[in-house]
Write a protein that holds these residues in place. Structure first.
Motif, PDB file in Angstrom:
ATOM      1  N   ASP A   1      -0.480   5.361   9.529  1.00 36.89           N
ATOM      2  CA  ASP A   1       0.446   4.979  10.616  1.00 36.89           C
ATOM      3  C   ASP A   1       1.469   6.094  10.882  1.00 36.89           C
TER       4      ASP A   1
ATOM      5  N   ARG B   1      -9.571 -11.382   7.936  1.00 35.46           N
ATOM      6  CA  ARG B   1      -9.751 -10.049   7.341  1.00 35.46           C
ATOM      7  C   ARG B   1     -10.105 -10.023   5.867  1.00 35.46           C
TER       8      ARG B   1
ATOM      9  N   LEU C   1       1.845  -7.101  15.461  1.00 29.27           N
ATOM     10  CA  LEU C   1       0.993  -8.293  15.323  1.00 29.27           C
ATOM     11  C   LEU C   1       1.718  -9.455  14.642  1.00 29.27           C
TER      12      LEU C   1
ATOM     13  N   ARG D   1       6.155  -4.534  12.995  1.00 25.22           N
ATOM     14  CA  ARG D   1       4.708  -4.764  13.069  1.00 25.22           C
ATOM     15  C   ARG D   1       4.373  -5.669  14.252  1.00 25.22           C
TER      16      ARG D   1
ATOM     17  N   ARG E   1      -6.099   1.484  18.190  1.00 23.92           N
ATOM     18  CA  ARG E   1      -7.299   1.480  17.331  1.00 23.92           C
ATOM     19  C   ARG E   1      -8.113   2.756  17.517  1.00 23.92           C
TER      20      ARG E   1
ATOM     21  N   GLY F   1      -3.127  -1.955   7.985  1.00 22.45           N
ATOM     22  CA  GLY F   1      -3.861  -3.155   7.577  1.00 22.45           C
ATOM     23  C   GLY F   1      -5.089  -3.490   8.411  1.00 22.45           C
TER      24      GLY F   1
ATOM     25  N   LYS G   1       0.825  -1.226   0.000  1.00 26.78           N
ATOM     26  CA  LYS G   1       0.000   0.000   0.000  1.00 26.78           C
ATOM     27  C   LYS G   1       0.855   1.271   0.000  1.00 26.78           C
TER      28      LYS G   1
END
Ligand code: S3P
Length: 171
Positions: A35, A138, A121, A119, A59, A81, A16
Motif C-alpha cells: 500500500d 476471504r 472498505l 480503509r 486493484r 488485505g 501484517k
C-alpha cells in the motif's frame, strides 16, 4: 533461511505491517508495504485513489506492483488485505516468495481498527458487519494461498513476532 521474499497476507488490521517491520529489522532485510509503495508511486493516499478512480483501478495498481516486486528477492512484504482477490497476484508473489497468512479473529481485527478511518472498505457505521462479510468471503482464499499460517488472535505482538520468526528461520 531463504533468499526469497517473505510475503505476509491477511485481513486488514491483523498486524501484517507491524510484524513485517519487526521481522525485516531482525533479519536485516528490506521492508516493503504494498500500500505504501502504491501511495508513493501515485503520490496519493489509498483512500484518495479509491475515491477518485475507484476500487478496480486500485486493484490494477496492486496487480502491477505484485508483478514488479516478484522480480526481486530478500524482502519482507506486507500486502494489502485484498491482494488475494486476484489469483494472478498470488502467482507473482509465489514465484519468488514464501507466503505467510497472518490470521486473526473478527474481534481482534475490530479492536485493532476501531478508530481507523483510512480503509475505504471499512468506512461504514457497521464495521463489525463489514469485517464479518469480507472475512467470510476471504478466509478460504487466505487459507488456500498461505504456505504457512500464524494465528495471532490470542497472541501479543511480541509472541506473534516470535512465532513468525521461528517459522521463517526454518525456511
Ligand atoms: C484492503 C486493504 C488495505 C488496502 C485497501 C484495501 C482490502 O490494506 O490495501 O484499503 O481490500 O482488504 P491493509 O490490509 O494493509 O489494511
Amino acid at each position: 533461511m531463504t533468499d526469497k521474499n517473505i510475503v505476509l497476507i491477511g485481513f486488514m488490521g491483523s498486524g501484517k505491517s507491524s510484524l513485517g517491520k519487526l521481522l525485516a529489522h531482525e533479519l536485516n532485510l528490506k521492508y516493503i508495504d504494498t500500500d505504501e509503495e502504491i501511495e508513493r508511486q501515485n503520490n496519493m493516499e489509498i483512500s484518495e485513489i479509491f475515491d477518485t478512480y475507484g476500487e478496480e483501478y486500485f486493484r490494477k495498481l496492486e496487480r502491477d506492483y505484485c508483478e514488479r516486486i516478484s522480480l526481486s528477492g530478500g524482502n519482507v512484504i506486507a500486502t494489502g488485505g485484498g491482494i488475494i482477490k486476484n489469483e494472478v497476484n498470488i502467482s507473482h508473489l509465489k514465484k519468488n516468495g514464501v507466503i505467510i497468512y497472518i490470521k486473526a479473529s473478527k474481534e481482534k481485527i475490530l479492536d485493532n481498527i476501531k478508530d481507523d478511518n483510512t480503509r475505504p472498505l471499512l468506512l461504514t457505521d457497521d464495521k463489525s458487519g463489514a469485517i464479518e462479510r469480507l472475512l467470510h468471503e476471504r478466509t478460504p482464499l487466505y487459507e488456500r494461498f498461505g504456505d504457512f499460517c500464524i494465528d495471532v488472535t490470542s497472541l501479543s505482538l511480541e509472541d506473534a513476532f516470535l512465532n513468525l520468526y521461528k517459522t521463517v528461520v526454518l525456511l
